[in-house]
Design an enzyme around this catalytic site. Structure first.
Site, PDB file in Angstrom:
ATOM      1  CB  SER A 143      -0.869  -0.014   1.247  1.00  0.00           C
ATOM      2  OG  SER A 143      -1.261   1.298   1.583  1.00  0.00           O
ATOM      3  CE  LYS A 193      -4.201  -2.418   3.633  1.00  0.00           C
ATOM      4  NZ  LYS A 193      -5.105  -1.421   3.022  1.00  0.00           N
ATOM      5  NE  ARG A 231     -23.531 -12.689 -44.264  1.00  0.00           N
ATOM      6  CZ  ARG A 231     -22.925 -11.587 -44.710  1.00  0.00           C
ATOM      7  NH1 ARG A 231     -22.181 -10.874 -43.885  1.00  0.00           N
ATOM      8  NH2 ARG A 231     -23.045 -11.200 -45.961  1.00  0.00           N
TER       9      ARG A 231
END
Lengths: 453, 453, 453, 453
Positions: free
Chosen positions: D280, D286, D319
Site C-alpha cells: 500500500s 499491509k 446475417r
C-alpha cells in the site's frame, strides 16, 4: 515523448477518436498527474508543504515523460496504476530536486489520484459529448421542421398502422435526446467533484488541515469540494454510467428505426453515402446501414456495462476489493461506445437521405386498410365504438380476402353507406387528412428545444 | 370484491407490503381504470364525448368489479391487458348505459392506458419511497451525530488501515443516500407525465382536438402534459429503473459493510433483534444478518433488471415489439426489490446495535501497525515520504516477525529515535489523535442534509 | 386444501401454465417437503432415526396441509422459507406423534431442503421443457422438409442479399434448437443432484453416517449423490440459468426473424390465427405478432436474469449472504419465461402460415439486383474477383439510377456481353438457379435431428 | 514486421499476457488470414480455383505484412475488418501474381473469415485455459490432501457456525473447478467448427461444390464441418461466453473466500508474497489481496459481458445488424478477463500461505458456541430436536450475556447434566470430534479428479 496509444482494430469503428484521446491510457495517466501537480500547488499555497516543492513536482507531472509499458508491468504487481506512477514521479522529481521529491503525493492515497484523475478526464469527455448532443438536436430539429408535412406510415408491432409525418418521428427522437441533455446538466455537479481523503477518508495525514487543502485543491482543479471523501460511495460514477446507458438506449431506438426504414422493401431513408461506406464484399448494389450496426452494437453492449458499474457499487468498508477495480476498464469502455454511437447518430441524422416518394408509396401498401381507424372513428361517433369496430373488422377482412381496396368494400356496405356519403368516405380515406395533432406536437418539441438550448 | 392478490412465499421477505399493494396486479388494473375514468371526464369536459357519458364510465372503472383471472386469460390472447380491460369495462358500462359505453377508451390506444396507469402507480410508489428515504436519512444522521467520536478501525482491501469514527462511516452513507433524494426530485417531472397518443402518437382519432384533451386529461390526473406522446421513447421509465439501481447499489454497499462488521470475529454492530429474526435452524447462538442478506440479494438482482430496462429501450417505430413488453414485469419487480431493500436498511439503521467496546478492541488487533501512517507522516515531514516509507516498512515487518508492538520496535530504532521523542511517539500511536478531518466531514454531511430536508 | 396460487395478470401471456405449476410457491413448498419425507425414510432405513418416525413425517409432508400466507410471513422473519416450514411440519407431526416429531429435518440444514427441493422441481420442469423442445424440432423439421424448395430472399444487414429457400431458414433454426437439446442432456447429471450437508457441509450432525444417509436419500429421490455438498458452489444451478439464456436467445432470434417476415410490407409468413389473437383495439385489419412480442420480451429479459445468477455465484464461505438469496426468485422467473417463450415458438412453428407467393414476389423487389453476385461470380471466374466486382458495382448503380432491371443494364454493357451470352445471363439471373448447397444443407440438418431423436 | 500491440496500462493486471497474444488485434487478423490461406488451398485441392493460386495467396496471408492502423481506419468505413483485409490481401497477392489475386476469398463472405478466424483463435485459447484449469486443480488437490485435517471454523451468513477442515474447503473448490473442465470438454466440438456459407449461407457462389469445399477446408484447418452455416445462430459462441461466466463465478467465489480469510482479524491465509506485490502506498504493514481484487473484479464484470453475448444472439435473418457486431470486442474481453482471473487463482492456490494456528485460534472465538450443534444433536437424540434446540438457545444466550464458555454454562444446567456426563460434554465440545464426513468427502472429490485427469 510517447504518443497516445494507436487505435485498436475496431476502435475507429465503434468508438470515436476524439473521445478515445480523452479516455485512453495516456489520458488516464495525465489525469492522475494533473491531480499530483495540483495537489502540490494547493498544499504549497496553504503551507502544508514547502512553497518551493510545487514547481519541481508539476514540472515532471507530464504523461509524455513516463513509460507506459513499464507502468503497466508495475501496475500488475502493485494492484493499481497510481502506486507505480507515484514511485516514478518521485524518482523523476528527485533527479532534479530531492527536497521536492519528499512531497510528492503528500497526504493522499492511490484512489485520490485515480478518482480525481478520472473526474478530470470525464469533465473533458462530457464537454465533447454535450457538443455532439447539441449537434444531434440541431439535426433532428432540422428534420422535424423540413419534414413536418412529409407523410409516411406509422407502424406498431412492426405492422402498418396509421399515417403520420416523418417530421413527427424526428420530433419524437428530438424530444428524448433533449431530455438526456437536461439529465446531463443535472448530474454534472454530482460528478465533477474532487476526491481527497487519504487512506480511509479522514485526511488524517494532513493533520487538522484536510479541509483547507481540500478547498484549495478543488479550486486549483476547478472541481467542487465534496462534503466528505467518497471512496466507497460510487453513485457519482455509476450515475454517469446509467446516463450513458439511457443515452445509448435512445440512440439504439433511433438506429433500429432508421435501419428498418432502410430495408430494401421500404427504402424510405438511407444512411448518408461515403467513400467505401457500407459496401458489401459480394453484393455491390447494397448500401449497408453501417452506422445503425455500430449504434445497435453499442445499445446491445451498454446494458451489460451499466450492470457492471451498478454491481460494482457494493464495495467494502472505506475502500473496497474488486468492485472499484471493476470500474477501471468498464466505465471508459462504456463512455467510448456511447460517444461513438452518438457521433454516428449525429452524422447519420445530418446526412440522412429521406425519400418522400417511397414514404408516400408505403401509405398505399395496404390498399386503404391503414385508414380503417379514420372511418371507424367517424362511424363510431354515430354507432358507438364497439359496433363500428365490428363493422370495420368485417370490411377489413373482406378487403384482404378479395384483394380489394378498403374504399371499394366500404362503399358497397349498406351499413356504411347509411352513415357516410361518398365524398365523406374519400376524405376519411385520405392519409393527409388524418394526422391529428402531428403539427402541434412537432411545434411543441421544437419550442422546448429552443428554450433549452 | 376481489382483494389485492395474496403475498407470494418470498414476497414479504424481499419486498415491502406497502409497495406491493401499489405495484400488484390489482393496482395495475386500477391504474388503467383511473386513466379511462379521467379520459372520459376530460373528453366530456371539452365536449369530445357527450357530457353524460363520463359518469357511467367512471362508475365502472373500479378494479374490484373486475375478474383478474379472466383478464389474465384474455391478456394471453390479446397480447396486453388493456385490450380485455377495455372490452370488460365497455360491457359493464353498457349494462347500465349503452350510450356511455360507446365512448369508453375514446380515441386512446392500449399503451395510453397502460403507460398512464403505470405512471399513476409510480407516483404513489415514489411518495412511499421518498418517505423511507427521509426516514433512512434521519436514522443515519442520528448515528453520525451519536457516534461522531466512537473510534473504530477503517478498512481498505478488507485489511485494517487507519482509525476513523463510526460517525464518519454513517455520514458517508448519509451523503450517498441524500444524493439519491436529489436525483429523485429531478426525475419526478420527467416521469410523472401523461401518455396519450392514440395508435401512432398523432391523436388523429381526436381530430383536431388532441391537444385540448391532452391538457384536460393531464390536469384531471395531476400529471404533466408531454410535448408529444412518448410510446416509443422509454427513457422516462428506464430512468426510474436506473435510479432504483443506483439506490439499491448504495444500500448494498451499506449492507456489505454492516454484515462484515457483524462477523463473529468483529462483532462491532448487530442488526436489531426481533422475534424469530435471523435464528438459525441448527445454530442457536447465531444472529444471522437477515436484513443484510435481503439487501445484498436486491443489490445482486437490481443490475440485471436495470440492464433489462435499458435493453428494452430499443423499440421499433411508433410502438414496438418485445422491448415494451419486457418492461411490464421487470420494472415492478425492480421497484419492489428496491422498496424492500430500502425499508430493511432503514429499520436496520434505526435499530442498529453498535458496540463501541468491540470497535475499540478492533483498534488493538494489529498491535499498533494501523498507526504506522501517523508515524510515517511525522517522519516523512523530516526525512521525505519515500525514506519514511522505507523505514516504516522495515519496522512493520519486524513487528510482525517478532510478534511485538510497533511502538516497541520503533522505540528501538535509532533512525526513529533521532527524530521522535518517546512522548511524541506515544501521541502518534494513539488512534484518537489521528482522525484528521473526521468531525469536520461529519458536520458538512449533516449540514447538507439539514439544508436538503 | 390450498390450491396452486392463481395466475398473475401477465403470467398466462409470458409464462406457461404447465411450467408455472411446477415452479410456483406451492411446488416450492412441496419440493422441500418431498425432501423432508425422503430424508426421514432414508434415515429410518439406515437406522439413524427410529423406523417408526418416517411414516408420520411423510404423512404430513404435503403442501396442501400448509398455510402459505403464514409461511410467507414467517419467512420474512426467519430469512428463508425452510425454517418455518420445518417448524410447521414438526408441529403437524407432533400433533399425532411426538416421537416422530423429534426427527423431522434430522441432521439437515435449511439449504439442504431448499436446494434439494429446487432440484426436484427442476427435474419435472426439464422433462416438460424437453418435450417442448422435441415438439419444436418436429415442427421445424416439417417446415424444412415442406419448404425445401420454397424460394425467398435471404437478407443480411436488413438488406435483400441473395436467394435461398424457406426450408433452409427452418433448417438453420432446427440446427440451433437441436444443439440446445444436446446441452440439456449434458447438464442434467450435473444438476439433478442431492444437496445434503448440514450446517457447513460436513454432515457432522449425522456423526459418521453422513455418506450412508446421503446414498440412501439420493436413491430414495432418484437423484445422484454428489461427491460433497455444494452449498457454496452454485455452478450447477447457474449452468441451468445459462442454458435457459442460450435457449431464449435462439428463440428470440427466431421471433425476430418471423416478426420481420410478418411486416406488412413483406407478409411472407403469419403467426397462426386464433380467437381474439393479436387483434388491435383500433386497427381491425392488423394481425399483431403476439407470440413474437412475448418471445422477444423473454429474450430481452433473460440476459439480465442470467447475469443475476452468475453474479450471485460469488458466495461467502460455507453458505453465503445475498448471493444465494438472489437465486430464489430469479431462477424460477427465468425458467418460466423460457418455458413460455418455447411454447409460444413451438405453437407458432406448428401453425405458421407461409406465403410462397409473397416470398416469390420479394425476389423481384430489386429488379434483379439480388442476382448480382451470381453474375459477378461468373464474370469473376473469367476476369478476376476485383474486376468483376467493379463491373457489377457500376451496373448496379446504373440500374438503380435509371430504375431499370439489372438484366437490361448488363445486356447493354459490352464488357459483359463479351463474356456472357444472353441465355447464360438469363440463367444467371434466375433465383432458382442460384441456391448453391441449400438442399444438401437441409438434408444434413434433418439427418442429424433424425440421429439425435 | 509489426509486433503484437503493446499491453494496455491495466492489461497485465487484469488479463494474462499469454492469452492476450491469442486474442489481440494481430491474432484476430492472423485468424482471418489463416482462413483465407486454407480456403485457397482447399479450393485448389478440389479444383474450384487453379492449383497455382493457393501458394501465392498463402504466402501473403501473414499478419506481419499488414498495417493494422490502416486496417483500423478502413474498418471504420467498411463496417467490418474482413472487407479491408481482403482488399489488402488481394493487392499484396496481385503485386506478385495477378492470376492468384483473382481467387482471394473465393466464394466466401466477410463473416466466414471473421467467424472461422475467431474459432481458430479460440482453439488456441482453450488449450491455454485448459492447461491452467489442470494446474489449478492440481494445486487444489494438493491443498485438499495437505490440509485434510487442518481444523478451522466453517462460516455461514458470515457468522461462525461449525468446524470443518481447510482440506474440505479446498476440496469444495476443486469439485466446482473440475465440473468446469467437464463442461469445456463438452462444448469444444460445438465451438471448434468451420464457418463457410457465402452471403446468405447457401454457398451459391461455389455452384454445386459448396459441401466439397467445406469438407476440404474443415480438414485443412482441423475443424469440424457444420451441418450448415451458422452465421445467424450464435449459440456456439454464446455458449463459450456462458462457460467463461460460470468459470469466473467459481473463481470469484474462491477469491471472496480467501480475501475474507485474509482479513486482518482472521489472518487464516495469505496470498503469496511477491516483490512489490500488494504493497500500500501509505500502509507499509499491509499485504493487500491483489489477486483477490483482480479475480473479484473479473467476477463483477463477467455477468454483464455474458448478458451482452446473450442479448446479441437476437440477430436478423441470414446475417444480422448490431447483435453480431456486439460480440467482436465483448467476447475477447470476457475471455481475457477469465484467463487473467484463472491464472491469478492458480498462482494464489499454488503459493497460498495457510496458517493452521490462526485457524485453530478462530475455533476459540465464540468460547464454545460453535460447538452448540454437537451438544444439541446429542441432546436431541434424547429429548427431541425442538426441545434440545430450545435448551441450547437458552444456554447460548446465557453464555453470551455472561461472557462465559458454553461448556461452563452447560455444566451448570441440570437438564443437560441429566443427559450428558462431564467427559461426554468435553468430547462434544471438541471441534476435532465434530467433523462428520469431512475426510470421506475430501476423498471422493480427489478420486473424481483422479479419474477425470
Amino acid at each position: 515523448m510517447e504518443p497516445h496509444p494507436p487505435p485498436t482494430l475496431l476502435g475507429p469503428l465503434f468508438g470515436l477518436a476524439d473521445a478515445a484521446r480523452l479516455l485512453d491510457d495516456r489520458a488516464r495517466l495525465q489525469g492522475m498527474l494533473d491531480f499530483e501537480a495540483a495537489l502540490a500547488r494547493a498544499e504549497a499555497a496553504v503551507g502544508v508543504i514547502p512553497a518551493a516543492a510545487a514547481g519541481p513536482i508539476a514540472a515532471k507531472a507530464k504523461a509524455e515523460l513516463f513509460d507506459l509499458a513499464a507502468l503497466a508491468a508495475a501496475t500488475a504487481q502493485a494492484g493499481n496504476p497510481a502506486i507505480p506512477m507515484v514511485k516514478q514521479l518521485t524518482a523523476k522529481v528527485a533527479a532534479d530536486d530531492t527536497l521536492a521529491a519528499r512531497y510528492v503525493h503528500w497526504g493522499a492515497t492511490s484512489q485520490d489520484a485515480m478518482d480525481t484523475g478520472l473526474v478530470l478526464q470525464l469533465r473533458a469527455y462530457l464537454d465533447l459529448i454535450e457538443a455532439d448532443l447539441v449537434r444531434l438536436e440541431a439535426a433532428l430539429a432540422e428534420l422535424a421542421r423540413r419534414h413536418r408535412g412529409t407523410l409516411m406510415v406509422g407502424r406498431t408491432w412492426l405492422q402498418q398502422a396509421l399515417p403520420l409525418t416523418f417530421g413527427l418521428k424526428a420530433a419524437g427522437w428530438l424530444d428524448a435526446v433533449s431530455r438526456h441533455r437536461t439529465r446531463l446538466r443535472e448530474l454534472r455537479p454530482r460528478l465533477l467533484v474532487l476526491q481527497l481523503g487519504g487512506a480511509v477518508g479522514t485526511l488524517a495525514s494532513l493533520g487538522g488541515r484536510g479541509l483547507e487543502v481540500t478547498t484549495a485543491l478543488a479550486q486549483e482543479l476547478g472541481l467542487a469540494a465534496p462534503d466528505l471523501p467518497w471512496h466507497g460511495s460510487r453513485d457519482r460514477v455509476a450515475e454517469l454510467a446509467t446516463w450513458l446507458g439511457l443515452l445509448t438506449g435512445t440512440l439504439g431506438k433511433m438506429a433500429r428505426d432508421w435501419s428498418l426504414l432502410m430495408q430494401t422493401e421500404l427504402g424510405e431513408v438511407l444512411e448518408p453515402a461515403g467513400e467505401g461506406k457500407g459496401g458489401s464484399s459480394t453484393m455491390p448494389h447494397k448500401r449497408n446501414p453501417v452506422a445503425a450496426a455500430v449504434v445497435l452494437a453499442a445499445a446491445t453492449r451498454a446494458p451489460g456495462l451499466v450492470a457492471t458499474l451498478l454491481a460494482g457499487m457494493v464495495q467494502e468498508h472505506e475502500r473496497g476489493l474488486g468492485g472499484w477495480h471493476a470500474e477501471w476498464e468498464a466505465l471508459p469502455e462504456l463512455a467510448l461506445l456511447a460517444a461513438g454511437a452518438l457521433r454516428h447518430t449525429a452524422l447519420t441524422m445530418e446526412g440522412l437521405e429521406v425519400d418522400p416518394a417511397a414514404m408516400r408509396a408505403g401509405l398505399a401498401t395496404t390498399r386503404g386498410l391503414i385508414m380503417a381507424e379514420a372511418v371507424q372513428m367517424a362511424l363510431g361517433a354515430r354507432l358507438g365504438r364497439q359496433e363500428a369496430h365490428g363493422l370495420m373488422e368485417r370490411a377489413a377482412k373482406q378487403a384482404v380476402a378479395e384483394g380489394q381496396d378498403l374504399g371499394e368494400v366500404l362503399r358497397r356496405m349498406p351499413e356504411v353507406a347509411a352513415e357516410l356519403s361518398g365524398p365523406e368516405l374519400d376524405r376519411l380515406l385520405d392519409p393527409a387528412g388524418y394526422t391529428g395533432s402531428t403539427e402541434a406536437f412537432i411545434d411543441r418539441a421544437l419550442a422546448t428545444r429552443q428554450a433549452g438550448s
